[in-house]
Enzyme design. Structure first.
Site, PDB file in Angstrom:
ATOM      1  N   SER A  84      23.592  63.862 -16.805  1.00  0.00           N
ATOM      2  CA  SER A  84      23.496  65.104 -17.474  1.00  0.00           C
ATOM      3  C   SER A  84      22.934  66.208 -16.805  1.00  0.00           C
ATOM      4  O   SER A  84      22.626  67.308 -17.640  1.00  0.00           O
ATOM      5  CB  SER A  84      22.870  64.625 -18.784  1.00  0.00           C
ATOM      6  OG  SER A  84      23.640  63.610 -19.704  1.00  0.00           O
ATOM      7  N   THR A 187      19.143  65.862 -20.746  1.00  0.00           N
ATOM      8  CA  THR A 187      18.742  67.106 -20.058  1.00  0.00           C
ATOM      9  C   THR A 187      17.222  66.801 -19.697  1.00  0.00           C
ATOM     10  O   THR A 187      16.434  66.081 -20.443  1.00  0.00           O
ATOM     11  CB  THR A 187      18.738  68.121 -21.040  1.00  0.00           C
ATOM     12  OG1 THR A 187      20.288  68.447 -21.300  1.00  0.00           O
ATOM     13  CG2 THR A 187      18.089  69.273 -20.643  1.00  0.00           C
ATOM     14  N   THR A 205      20.195  71.502 -16.997  1.00  0.00           N
ATOM     15  CA  THR A 205      21.431  70.431 -17.541  1.00  0.00           C
ATOM     16  C   THR A 205      22.441  70.765 -16.968  1.00  0.00           C
ATOM     17  O   THR A 205      22.989  71.875 -16.639  1.00  0.00           O
ATOM     18  CB  THR A 205      21.145  70.487 -19.106  1.00  0.00           C
ATOM     19  OG1 THR A 205      22.075  69.440 -19.683  1.00  0.00           O
ATOM     20  CG2 THR A 205      21.781  71.989 -19.688  1.00  0.00           C
ATOM     21  N   ARG A 215      31.292  76.795 -22.186  1.00  0.00           N
ATOM     22  CA  ARG A 215      30.304  76.474 -23.595  1.00  0.00           C
ATOM     23  C   ARG A 215      28.958  76.513 -22.642  1.00  0.00           C
ATOM     24  O   ARG A 215      28.801  76.049 -21.717  1.00  0.00           O
ATOM     25  CB  ARG A 215      30.470  75.016 -23.865  1.00  0.00           C
ATOM     26  CG  ARG A 215      29.604  74.828 -25.054  1.00  0.00           C
ATOM     27  CD  ARG A 215      28.606  73.914 -24.535  1.00  0.00           C
ATOM     28  NE  ARG A 215      27.609  73.298 -25.377  1.00  0.00           N
ATOM     29  CZ  ARG A 215      26.436  72.605 -25.323  1.00  0.00           C
ATOM     30  NH1 ARG A 215      26.155  72.522 -23.965  1.00  0.00           N
ATOM     31  NH2 ARG A 215      25.849  72.260 -26.185  1.00  0.00           N
ATOM     32  N   VAL A 216      28.171  77.107 -23.224  1.00  0.00           N
ATOM     33  CA  VAL A 216      26.573  77.270 -22.844  1.00  0.00           C
ATOM     34  C   VAL A 216      25.577  76.626 -24.161  1.00  0.00           C
ATOM     35  O   VAL A 216      26.032  76.920 -25.186  1.00  0.00           O
ATOM     36  CB  VAL A 216      26.227  78.583 -22.765  1.00  0.00           C
ATOM     37  CG1 VAL A 216      24.722  78.811 -22.477  1.00  0.00           C
ATOM     38  CG2 VAL A 216      26.913  78.977 -21.360  1.00  0.00           C
ATOM     39  N   GLY A 217      24.875  75.644 -23.756  1.00  0.00           N
ATOM     40  CA  GLY A 217      24.194  75.204 -24.488  1.00  0.00           C
ATOM     41  C   GLY A 217      22.754  75.959 -24.987  1.00  0.00           C
ATOM     42  O   GLY A 217      22.528  76.863 -24.330  1.00  0.00           O
ATOM     43  N   THR A 238      15.980  68.917 -26.128  1.00  0.00           N
ATOM     44  CA  THR A 238      16.995  68.087 -25.588  1.00  0.00           C
ATOM     45  C   THR A 238      18.162  67.566 -26.754  1.00  0.00           C
ATOM     46  O   THR A 238      17.503  67.636 -27.993  1.00  0.00           O
ATOM     47  CB  THR A 238      16.536  66.904 -24.817  1.00  0.00           C
ATOM     48  OG1 THR A 238      17.592  66.136 -24.267  1.00  0.00           O
ATOM     49  CG2 THR A 238      15.856  65.942 -25.743  1.00  0.00           C
ATOM     50  N   GLY A 239      19.280  67.426 -26.435  1.00  0.00           N
ATOM     51  CA  GLY A 239      19.969  66.867 -27.584  1.00  0.00           C
ATOM     52  C   GLY A 239      21.202  68.080 -27.767  1.00  0.00           C
ATOM     53  O   GLY A 239      21.510  68.822 -26.756  1.00  0.00           O
TER      54      GLY A 239
HETATM   55  C1  SD4 Z   1      23.115  70.961 -24.297  1.00  0.00           C
HETATM   56  N1  SD4 Z   1      20.824  70.386 -24.638  1.00  0.00           N
HETATM   57  O1  SD4 Z   1      23.748  71.865 -23.291  1.00  0.00           O
HETATM   58  C2  SD4 Z   1      21.843  69.978 -23.825  1.00  0.00           C
HETATM   59  C3  SD4 Z   1      22.432  68.641 -23.724  1.00  0.00           C
HETATM   60  C4  SD4 Z   1      21.248  67.818 -23.480  1.00  0.00           C
HETATM   61  O2  SD4 Z   1      21.437  66.182 -21.798  1.00  0.00           O
HETATM   62  O3  SD4 Z   1      20.353  67.631 -23.926  1.00  0.00           O
HETATM   63  N2  SD4 Z   1      22.004  67.274 -22.388  1.00  0.00           N
HETATM   64  O4  SD4 Z   1      23.344  71.090 -25.467  1.00  0.00           O
END
Ligand code: SD4
Length: 325
Positions: A84, A187, A205, A215-217, A238-239
């Site tokens: 990840s 992450t 990440t 896509r961007v997190g 994270t998440g």
């Molecule tokens: C995301 N928060 O791109 C990140 C994902 C994550 O380990 O925590 N990945 O949404």
């Protein structure tokens, strides 16, 4: 299921795994806080242990908390077992690995990159954005061009063996829908404070596995995946990024601390907010870490399974977070 996941499933909620010489323990009451000595470094998940060790070693070498949070997550960016973070991470649904990262210091300086390809250390590129450009965020091909102009090596674009195997398997069953569940994240977010109260944070990440291309997190979004303010504290996340962005999670936690909440109370309130603004929360995981300028620590997640590493000059401990469910 990875060994790490098996470990997390088996671990007891609220327990701490302490290595010899560790002082702190996770308090059961949300009113009590983990109090760390300074300097103090916190980072998400099991890989936080080696990342903290790298951060502390850099802090001892240069005395800079910014150097420390950069070096700490660079360790994870190179970890071939982590799918990840870094170029070995799981790709998007087109089979391309794209990376997001951000870095911030307690005086409000910050930089980030998103949707960047072929760069092994996006965290260092985020630092370049912060220190050498008039901007905060540079994405995609622009970020790659910046990397080239700054002399970063550009890596060959190919999936790591583990990512390739996972991607091939996913293609058979997935029907090209992004898989978003509590297993799909690892992450690293890192926040730290030095002995003088200077703070910094980093977050890096490869994002959600099999995400849509582009896509961007939350991780590169200042205020979502990371926020740092020397006057108050710092937070990282994270998440599932979409849920975290929706509530400006890390900024929210810092602002709650500014209004007097402890880091633990602030993390819990942010998770409650996130739960109230999200649909289908049953299968969605998100977790927050926070630290205030006194060195108090908070951690909270939607579901059990979130853990973090707490490091000082003489100790490094893995701690299980409490959760909403
Ligand atoms: C995301 N928060 O791109 C990140 C994902 C994550 O380990 O925590 N990945 O949404």
């Amino acid at each position: 299921m990875s060994e790490r996941r098996k470990f997390i499933k088996k671990s007891i909620l609220g327990s701490a795994i302490l290595v010899p010489g560790i002082s702190g323990a996770f308090a059961n009451s949300s009113k009590k806080e983990l109090i760390g000595e300074k300097p103090l470094i916190l980072s998400t998940w099991n890989h936080g242990l080696p990342a903290n060790a790298a951060a502390i070693s850099k802090l001892k070498e240069t005395g800079s908390i910014l150097d420390a949070v950069e070096a700490g997550v660079m360790d994870t960016e190179l970890d071939m077992d982590n799918l990840s973070v870094g170029l070995q991470g799981l790709p998007d649904r087109e089979g391309i690995t794209t990376l997001d990262a951000s870095i911030m210091t307690g005086d409000g300086s910050c930089g980030s990159v998103a949707f960047v390809r072929q760069v092994k250390h996006p965290i260092s590129l985020a630092r370049v954005v912060m220190e050498k450009t008039p901007h905060v965020m540079i994405v995609g091909e622009g970020a790659r061009q910046l990397a080239i102009s700054e002399g970063f090596p550009i890596e060959k674009e190919e999936l790591s063996p583990k990512a390739k195997e996972a991607y091939e398997k996913w293609k058979v069953t997935s029907k090209y829908k992004p898989v978003i569940n509590i297993e799909n994240h690892d992450t690293i977010g890192m926040i730290g404070i030095d002995k003088n109260g200077q703070m910094a944070g980093s977050c890096t990440t490869s994002g959600l596995a099999y995400k849509m291309h582009g896509r961007v997190g939350d991780s590169p979004i200042i205020g979502a995946g990371l926020y740092v303010d020397n006057e108050v504290g710092a937070a990282t996340a994270t998440g599932l990024g979409e849920t975290i962005i929706r509530v400006c999670g890390s900024f929210l936690i810092v602002e709650l601390m500014r209004q007097g909440r402890t880091p633990q109370e602030a993390c819990e309130e942010a998770v409650r907010r996130l739960v109230s603004k999200s649909k289908n929360i049953k299968d969605v995981q998100a977790g927050f870490l926070a630290i205030n300028k006194e060195g108090q620590v908070g951690a909270y997640a939607i579901h059990p399974g979130f853990n973090f590493a707490q490091g000082t000059l003489s100790s490094n401990a893995l701690i299980d977070s409490k959760s909403y469910f």
